[in-house]
Scaffold this active site. Structure first.
Site, PDB file in Angstrom:
ATOM      1  N   ASP A  15       0.972  -1.154   0.112  1.00 43.40           N
ATOM      2  CA  ASP A  15      -0.060  -0.002   0.053  1.00 43.40           C
ATOM      3  C   ASP A  15       0.723   1.211   0.114  1.00 43.40           C
ATOM      4  OD1 ASP A  15      -2.412   1.743   0.272  1.00 43.40           O
ATOM      5  OD2 ASP A  15      -2.177   1.746   2.342  1.00 43.40           O
ATOM      6  N   SER A  16       0.243   2.345  -0.283  1.00 42.44           N
ATOM      7  CA  SER A  16       1.224   3.602  -0.082  1.00 42.44           C
ATOM      8  C   SER A  16       1.616   4.060   1.153  1.00 42.44           C
ATOM      9  CB  SER A  16       0.238   4.658  -0.839  1.00 42.44           C
ATOM     10  OG  SER A  16      -0.730   4.865  -0.169  1.00 42.44           O
ATOM     11  N   CYS A  78      -3.801  -1.172  -2.018  1.00 44.53           N
ATOM     12  CA  CYS A  78      -4.009   0.345  -2.365  1.00 44.53           C
ATOM     13  C   CYS A  78      -4.956   0.430  -3.236  1.00 44.53           C
ATOM     14  CB  CYS A  78      -2.813   1.150  -2.676  1.00 44.53           C
ATOM     15  SG  CYS A  78      -2.991   2.675  -3.211  1.00 44.53           S
ATOM     16  N   GLU A 158      -5.394  10.195   8.848  1.00 43.25           N
ATOM     17  CA  GLU A 158      -4.170  10.159   9.195  1.00 43.25           C
ATOM     18  C   GLU A 158      -3.555  11.015  10.488  1.00 43.25           C
ATOM     19  OE1 GLU A 158      -1.685  11.107   5.943  1.00 43.25           O
ATOM     20  OE2 GLU A 158      -1.771   8.999   5.085  1.00 43.25           O
ATOM     21  N   CYS A 191     -11.079   3.495  -0.247  1.00 44.23           N
ATOM     22  CA  CYS A 191      -9.735   3.829   0.156  1.00 44.23           C
ATOM     23  C   CYS A 191      -9.507   3.092   1.339  1.00 44.23           C
ATOM     24  CB  CYS A 191      -9.735   5.457   0.072  1.00 44.23           C
ATOM     25  SG  CYS A 191      -8.136   5.867   0.918  1.00 44.23           S
ATOM     26  N   HIS A 193      -8.104   4.196   3.735  1.00 46.84           N
ATOM     27  CA  HIS A 193      -8.253   5.068   4.862  1.00 46.84           C
ATOM     28  C   HIS A 193      -9.426   5.198   5.510  1.00 46.84           C
ATOM     29  CE1 HIS A 193      -4.280   6.276   3.782  1.00 46.84           C
ATOM     30  NE2 HIS A 193      -3.842   6.977   4.904  1.00 46.84           N
TER      31      HIS A 193
END
Lengths: 277, 277
Positions: A15-16, A78, A158, A191, A193
């Protein structure tokens, strides 16, 4: 443990950053005998706001770093990379199989929305690429897919700002008009996140919208693919998971535990440089 | 135009993305006879959340790409890179002079806050490095410097969400407690993205707090340094500005105009790869 048999080789996941650890978590739960090596490209995240060319170049470098660990299968955790780089990754890794999170996510959405009214929220890159729409329409040509980029969700997740008035206002701004017009039956969290904001998104979306994330469905697809290729490891204790990060391994171990749902030993995270791959 | 004389060489400017164009704008206004070449590392932004090691490596690659354009002076328009990479950049480029935005920003803060009560808002990387505090205390050891990382401001600025209830709530969450305790006389906008949110930040900070950004002071410092080194170009028409971007040059031209305050011709932006520098 010897890795002489192809079955004993680890599964690679990338993943990123750290969000993909939610996918790894689902994989570890569903496939308790498999070993895993995870790469987070923390030095170059996020991918979601970057061009398809750059994301493809980075994704191929991530995949190459994982092939050095002799993986038997690659999971692209990702969404942005799954959406834009899957053909390049498949070509680079052949004959090692590659699986992304878009197809399993589309499958889960179809199952959750018999009416075919499906909304997808994702990064700018994933929305621009349109991979979710294509994957859903390939399975159900009568589906009505609405997409919405929600880039601020990444920053909120984040920063751990996942509940309260700020994420709620942001979610309303992104979702209210779209939900009112499209009246989706399910909302795909496109996503890695976004599951961190699930509680807030669910409140804004209301009780009639099912939230879907692709982690569990991806684990199911990986299990199926391992069976088809006859490379599943069905018994025995796996190797402890290994982690590669392109920046700040100590932060990776600390923050990553939240996404993985289990302890990450500091010495299991290795700093790697992908620039020359 | 020949670049035979050192005076005629361009000034190099770089930032992690487009925010540094606000510094370039101030430079172009103050130094109308100078030519400029600007690099935005759009493929790897943001720098503010990354480690000092990674930011230093990226900054040195940016600087090397600009030296290929035969620059006479390097302006580090990125606060995070100025804060962490200035020694490495100075060493890499010697004898070409290098100037960052931290020292000019500190100078402007001292001038705006006779009481010495100064607050700095910046990225996580800039706050962690503490360069603003050091630069301010070196000039006024009696100053009382308070720092606050405001990472969401970057995402808000990049999404153009600069006024209204969401940025206002975010600004209150970041600033209210800090302003109440530290009662600063001035607030340094220690990230090139933050001037985009100036109106909102000013309203939350109230009329007794002066907002300082380092663009204008940096331009003044560059003018002084060009004079000291005897390399100023004091007459004549400059070359049109050139731009280098590591990703999405067309987006750079389109969005960059907002920060630069003037048209950016599409063909003046060149896509560059820094990975092997």
């Amino acid at each position: 443990m010897s890795t002489a048999s192809p079955r004993d080789k680890p599964i690679g996941v990338f993943d990123s950053g750290m969000g993909g650890l939610t996918v790894m978590r689902a994989l570890m739960e569903r496939l308790p005998h498999e070993s895993f090596v995870y790469l987070g490209d923390t030095a170059r995240l996020p991918y979601g706001s970057k061009s398809a060319d750059v994301v493809t170049r980075y994704a191929v470098q991530c995949a190459r770093a994982l092939t050095a660990h002799d993986i038997k299968l690659l999971v692209v955790a990702c969404n942005t990379a799954s959406s834009t780089a899957l053909p390049a990754l498949t070509q680079t890794l052949a004959p090692t199989p590659v699986i992304g999170v878009i197809e399993p996510g589309a499958e889960a959405a179809i199952a959750a929305a018999p009416s075919g009214r499906i909304a997808v929220i994702a990064t700018e890159g994933t929305v621009r690429g349109g991979a979710y729409s294509r994957a859903i329409l390939a399975r159900n040509p009568a589906a009505r897919v609405t997409q919405q980029a929600c880039p601020l969700f990444v920053a909120l997740a984040e920063e751990g700002m996942t509940t309260g008035p700020i994420p709620e206002l942001v979610a309303k701004q992104y979702l209210d008009a779209m939900l009112g017009e499209a009246k989706p039956e399910c909302l795909v969290l496109g996503c890695t996140h976004f599951p961190a904001l699930k509680e807030t998104i669910a409140r804004v979306a209301g009780p009639n919208v099912v939230l879907v994330d692709s982690a569990a469905t991806t684990a199911k697809s990986v299990e199926r693919l391992l069976g088809e290729k006859n490379i599943a490891r069905e018994s025995g204790t796996p190797e402890p998971p290994r982690f590669l990060a392109t920046d700040a391994p100590e932060r990776f171990a600390r923050v990553g535990e939240i996404f993985l749902g289990r302890k990450i030993a500091g010495d299991s995270v290795e700093l790697v440089d992908l620039q020359n791959l």
